[in-house]
Design a protein around this motif. Structure first.
Motif, PDB file in Angstrom:
ATOM      1  N   UNK A  13       0.838  -1.203   0.000  1.00 22.59           N
ATOM      2  CA  UNK A  13       0.000   0.000   0.000  1.00 22.59           C
ATOM      3  C   UNK A  13       0.872   1.252   0.000  1.00 22.59           C
ATOM      4  N   UNK A  14       1.946   1.224   0.826  1.00 18.82           N
ATOM      5  CA  UNK A  14       2.846   2.374   0.897  1.00 18.82           C
ATOM      6  C   UNK A  14       3.502   2.668  -0.431  1.00 18.82           C
ATOM      7  N   UNK A  15       3.812   1.614  -1.190  1.00 13.19           N
ATOM      8  CA  UNK A  15       4.420   1.818  -2.503  1.00 13.19           C
ATOM      9  C   UNK A  15       3.413   2.324  -3.529  1.00 13.19           C
ATOM     10  N   UNK A  16       2.152   2.000  -3.329  1.00 14.88           N
ATOM     11  CA  UNK A  16       1.141   2.291  -4.344  1.00 14.88           C
ATOM     12  C   UNK A  16       0.559   3.695  -4.231  1.00 14.88           C
ATOM     13  N   UNK A  17       0.570   4.270  -3.040  1.00 15.44           N
ATOM     14  CA  UNK A  17      -0.078   5.572  -2.850  1.00 15.44           C
ATOM     15  C   UNK A  17       0.824   6.699  -3.338  1.00 15.44           C
ATOM     16  N   UNK A  18       0.340   7.585  -4.201  1.00 17.52           N
ATOM     17  CA  UNK A  18       1.155   8.741  -4.630  1.00 17.52           C
ATOM     18  C   UNK A  18       1.438   9.680  -3.460  1.00 17.52           C
ATOM     19  N   UNK A  19       2.641  10.207  -3.444  1.00 16.15           N
ATOM     20  CA  UNK A  19       3.058  11.049  -2.321  1.00 16.15           C
ATOM     21  C   UNK A  19       2.180  12.288  -2.153  1.00 16.15           C
ATOM     22  N   UNK A  20       1.907  12.956  -3.277  1.00 18.28           N
ATOM     23  CA  UNK A  20       1.160  14.221  -3.153  1.00 18.28           C
ATOM     24  C   UNK A  20      -0.240  13.973  -2.597  1.00 18.28           C
ATOM     25  N   UNK A  64       6.598  19.818  15.248  1.00 14.21           N
ATOM     26  CA  UNK A  64       5.462  18.998  14.819  1.00 14.21           C
ATOM     27  C   UNK A  64       5.159  19.180  13.332  1.00 14.21           C
ATOM     28  N   UNK A  65       5.597  20.324  12.792  1.00 13.59           N
ATOM     29  CA  UNK A  65       5.287  20.594  11.382  1.00 13.59           C
ATOM     30  C   UNK A  65       6.080  19.710  10.424  1.00 13.59           C
ATOM     31  N   UNK A  66       7.105  19.022  10.916  1.00 12.64           N
ATOM     32  CA  UNK A  66       7.920  18.177  10.031  1.00 12.64           C
ATOM     33  C   UNK A  66       7.425  16.731  10.034  1.00 12.64           C
ATOM     34  N   UNK A  67       6.479  16.420  10.933  1.00 15.09           N
ATOM     35  CA  UNK A  67       6.028  15.028  11.075  1.00 15.09           C
ATOM     36  C   UNK A  67       5.385  14.532   9.773  1.00 15.09           C
ATOM     37  N   UNK A  68       4.420  15.273   9.277  1.00 15.28           N
ATOM     38  CA  UNK A  68       3.721  14.814   8.068  1.00 15.28           C
ATOM     39  C   UNK A  68       4.629  14.793   6.829  1.00 15.28           C
ATOM     40  N   UNK A  69       5.475  15.805   6.594  1.00 15.60           N
ATOM     41  CA  UNK A  69       6.399  15.696   5.454  1.00 15.60           C
ATOM     42  C   UNK A  69       7.323  14.484   5.542  1.00 15.60           C
ATOM     43  N   UNK A  70       7.796  14.169   6.763  1.00 13.89           N
ATOM     44  CA  UNK A  70       8.672  13.001   6.921  1.00 13.89           C
ATOM     45  C   UNK A  70       7.913  11.720   6.594  1.00 13.89           C
ATOM     46  N   UNK A  71       6.656  11.641   7.049  1.00 15.84           N
ATOM     47  CA  UNK A  71       5.852  10.441   6.745  1.00 15.84           C
ATOM     48  C   UNK A  71       5.648  10.303   5.242  1.00 15.84           C
ATOM     49  N   UNK A  72       5.308  11.401   4.600  1.00 20.47           N
ATOM     50  CA  UNK A  72       5.037  11.350   3.159  1.00 20.47           C
ATOM     51  C   UNK A  72       6.304  10.973   2.380  1.00 20.47           C
ATOM     52  N   UNK A  73       7.422  11.598   2.759  1.00 20.53           N
ATOM     53  CA  UNK A  73       8.660  11.355   2.012  1.00 20.53           C
ATOM     54  C   UNK A  73       9.241   9.973   2.300  1.00 20.53           C
ATOM     55  N   UNK A  74       9.019   9.469   3.522  1.00 16.79           N
ATOM     56  CA  UNK A  74       9.655   8.198   3.906  1.00 16.79           C
ATOM     57  C   UNK A  74       8.818   6.965   3.662  1.00 16.79           C
TER      58      UNK A  74
END
Length: 480
Positions: free
Chosen positions: A307-314, A341-351
Motif C-alpha cells: 500500500x505504501x508503494x502504491x499511494x502517490x506522495x502528493x 510537529x510541522x515536520x512530522x507529516x512531510x517526513x511520513x510522506x517522504x519516507x
C-alpha cells in the motif's frame, strides 16, 4: 636504530617498485602514471634504452643471429622463398621482373628471419631463467639509489602520490569513486545547461513581459550574459558552481548561492530524517517477515508495504493535511522551522515509499540467504538463533538493501519538490520548480548540480559500505 631505519627505507623503496610494476601492467593507470611522472619517466626511459643494448636478451640475440648467419640459414631461407614465390606467380599467371622478385624475396626472408630469431632468443632466455629488461626493471635499479629517489621526489611528486594511492586497495577504491563522481557531476552540469540553453523559454521576455522593447530585452540579455555563446555561458556557470559564486538570479536580483545555502539544508534535513526513520522501521519489519514467512505478520507487513508503494506522495500529503490538520487539528498543515510537529507529516510522506521498498528488499534478501548451506552449517555448530540471523543472514543480505537505500535517497532528494509544494516548505526542490518556468539558468543549475553532488557523495558512501560489509568485494579490491 640505523639498521631499522635502513630496513624501513628499503621496504618503502621495494613497495614503490612493486607498485610501479603493477601500474604499468594496468592499462587504465599505465598512461596516467607515465603522464604524471613524465620528467622521471623520461629519465628512466633514456636509461632503459642504454641498458637495453647490454641486457641478456640483446646478448643472446646477437649470439644467435651470428650463429644463424654463419650456418647459412638466411641464404637457405631466401632460396626456399624464391622457389615458393616463383611457383605462386606461375600459378596465378603473373609476370614479374627479376628485380621485383628479389625485392619480394628479401622482404619476406627478413621478416621470417626476425621472427625465427625472436623465437629462438625467447626460448633460450626461458631455458636459462632469464628475461628481457623492461622499463619497470630499469626503474627498480634507479630507485634503489637513494640519490635518485630524493632528486625525483619533486618532479615525480604526482607520480609518487598515484603510487601511494594505488598500493592501498581501499584508498584506491575511494579515490576512483570520487573521480567518477566528479565526472558525473560535470556531465550533469553540461546536460542541465544544454537542456536549458535549447529550451524554448526566453528569460528576458518572461520577466520583462510582452510589452518589453527589443532594446530592453537586449539590455537584459547583456546584463546577465545571455548574449554570449554557448561555451562561454557554460564555462561561466560551471566556474560559478565550482567557486560557489552563481551571481544574481534573473528575477528578484537575489544572490543565488545564499538562496541555495538557506534552502538546501531544509531539504537535506527532511530527507535524512525520513531516511533514518524509514530504515529504523523497515529493517526489523523485513527481518521479522523473513524469519516468519507466510505468517500473519508476514502477510500484514508486506500488505502495508505494498500500500505504501502504491499511494502517490502528493495525494498522501493532502489526505494527511485534511485529517490531521483541518479535521483533528493535531498537526500544522504547513512547515514551520520553529515547530517540530510541522515536520512530522512531510517526513511520513517522504519516507513511506522508502520504508516499503527497504522492507520488501530486506525480506526477499534475507529469505534468499537463510536457506544457504553455510546457514545450515552455522546451525549445526550450535550457534544461537540470534547470532546466526544477525551475523550470517542479515550481513550477507545487506548488499541489495544498501543498494535500494542509495537509489531511494536520490529519488527522495529529487522528488522532494512535490512534498515541499504540498506542505509549503521553502526547500531546494520547490526553489528549482519556481525558477524552472523563467528559466533562471544559474539558479536551476546551482540547485540541480548541488543536489547531484549530494546524491553522488551518498552513493560513494554506499560503494564504500559494500566493501565494508562484503568480504568478497574486499578480496577483489586487493586482487585488482
Amino acid at each position: 636504530m640505523g639498521g631499522t631505519e635502513a630496513a624501513r627505507r628499503g621496504g618503502l623503496i621495494g613497495s614503490i617498485s612493486t607498485t610501479y610494476h603493477k601500474i604499468l601492467l594496468n592499462p587504465s593507470y599505465k598512461y596516467l602514471l607515465l603522464l604524471l611522472g613524465a620528467p622521471v619517466n623520461l629519465v628512466v626511459f633514456l636509461f632503459y634504452l642504454v641498458q637495453r643494448r647490454k641486457d641478456d636478451y640483446t646478448a643472446a640475440e646477437n649470439r644467435i643471429r651470428s650463429a644463424m648467419l654463419s650456418s647459412g640459414y638466411l641464404e637457405a631461407l631466401q632460396a626456399e622463398i624464391a622457389q615458393q614465390q616463383k611457383r605462386k606467380h606461375e600459378f596465378f599467371n603473373q609476370k614479374i621482373s627479376e628485380q621485383q622478385l628479389q625485392q619480394e624475396v628479401e622482404r619476406i626472408a627478413q621478416a621470417r628471419f626476425k621472427e625465427e630469431l625472436r623465437d629462438r632468443t625467447t626460448k633460450e632466455l626461458l631455458l636459462n631463467n632469464k628475461k628481457r629488461l623492461t622499463m619497470a626493471d630499469t626503474f627498480d635499479r634507479l630507485i634503489a639509489n637513494p640519490l635518485f629517489f630524493i632528486i625525483s621526489l619533486i618532479p615525480g611528486l604526482l607520480m609518487y602520490i598515484l603510487i601511494f594511492l594505488y598500493r592501498s586497495p581501499y584508498l584506491k577504491y575511494i579515490v576512483e569513486r570520487l573521480a567518477m563522481t566528479i565526472l558525473v557531476i560535470f556531465g550533469v552540469a553540461v546536460l542541465v545547461f544544454t537542456i536549458l540553453y535549447l529550451s524554448p523559454f526566453n528569460p528576458a521576455a518572461n520577466i520583462l513581459g510582452e510589452t518589453a522593447t527589443p532594446e530592453q530585452i537586449a539590455a537584459f540579455n547583456k546584463m546577465h550574459g545571455l548574449d554570449q555563446g554557448y561555451l562561454t555561458q557554460l564555462w561561466n556557470n560551471i566556474k560559478g558552481i565550482a567557486y560557489f559564486d552563481l551571481g544574481k538570479s534573473f528575477s528578484g536580483n537575489e544572490d543565488i548561492t545564499n538562496s541555495i545555502a538557506r534552502k538546501f539544508p531544509i531539504t537535506l534535513t527532511l530527507t535524512v530524517i525520513s531516511l533514518i526513520i524509514a530504515i529504523a522501521i523497515a529493517l526489523p519489519i523485513g527481518i521479522i517477515s523473513a524469519t516468519r514467512p507466510n505468517s500473519f505478520f508476514d502477510y500484514a507487513f508486506m500488505f502495508v508495504a505494498l500500500i505504501g508503494l502504491s499511494i502517490p506522495n502528493f495525494w498522501q500529503g493532502l489526505i494527511l493535511i485534511l485529517n490531521f490538520s483541518i479535521k483533528l487539528q493535531w498537526l500544522p498543515a504547513t512547515f514551520n522551522p520553529e515547530n517540530w510537529l510541522s515536520i512530522v507529516m512531510p517526513v511520513i510522506v517522504l519516507g513511506t515509499g522508502l520504508t516499503a521498498s527497504v522492507a520488501r528488499m530486506t525480506r526477499s534478501s534475507t529469505l534468499e540467504v537463510i536457506h544457504e548451506d553455510y546457514m545450515i552449517t552455522a546451525r549445526a555448530k550450535g550457534l544461537g538463533k540470534q547470532t546466526i540471523l544477525m551475523k550470517h543472514a542479515v550481513r550477507n543480505a545487506i548488499i541489495p538493501i544498501i543498494t535500494v537505500i542509495g537509489l531511494q535517497f536520490g529519488g527522495m532528494m529529487g522528488g522532494s519538490a512535490v512534498t515541499e509544494k504540498v506542505f509549503n516548505i521553502s526547500g531546494i526542490g520547490s526553489y528549482i520548480v519556481d525558477k524552472q518556468f523563467i528559466p533562471d539558468i544559474p539558479a536551476i543549475m546551482g540547485g540541480v548540480v548541488y543536489t547531484a553532488i549530494t546524491i553522488s557523495l551518498v552513493n560513494v558512501i554506499i560503494d564504500i559500505l559494500y566493501a565494508f560489509f562484503d568480504p568478497r568485494i574486499r578480496s577483489k579490491m586487493k586482487q585488482y
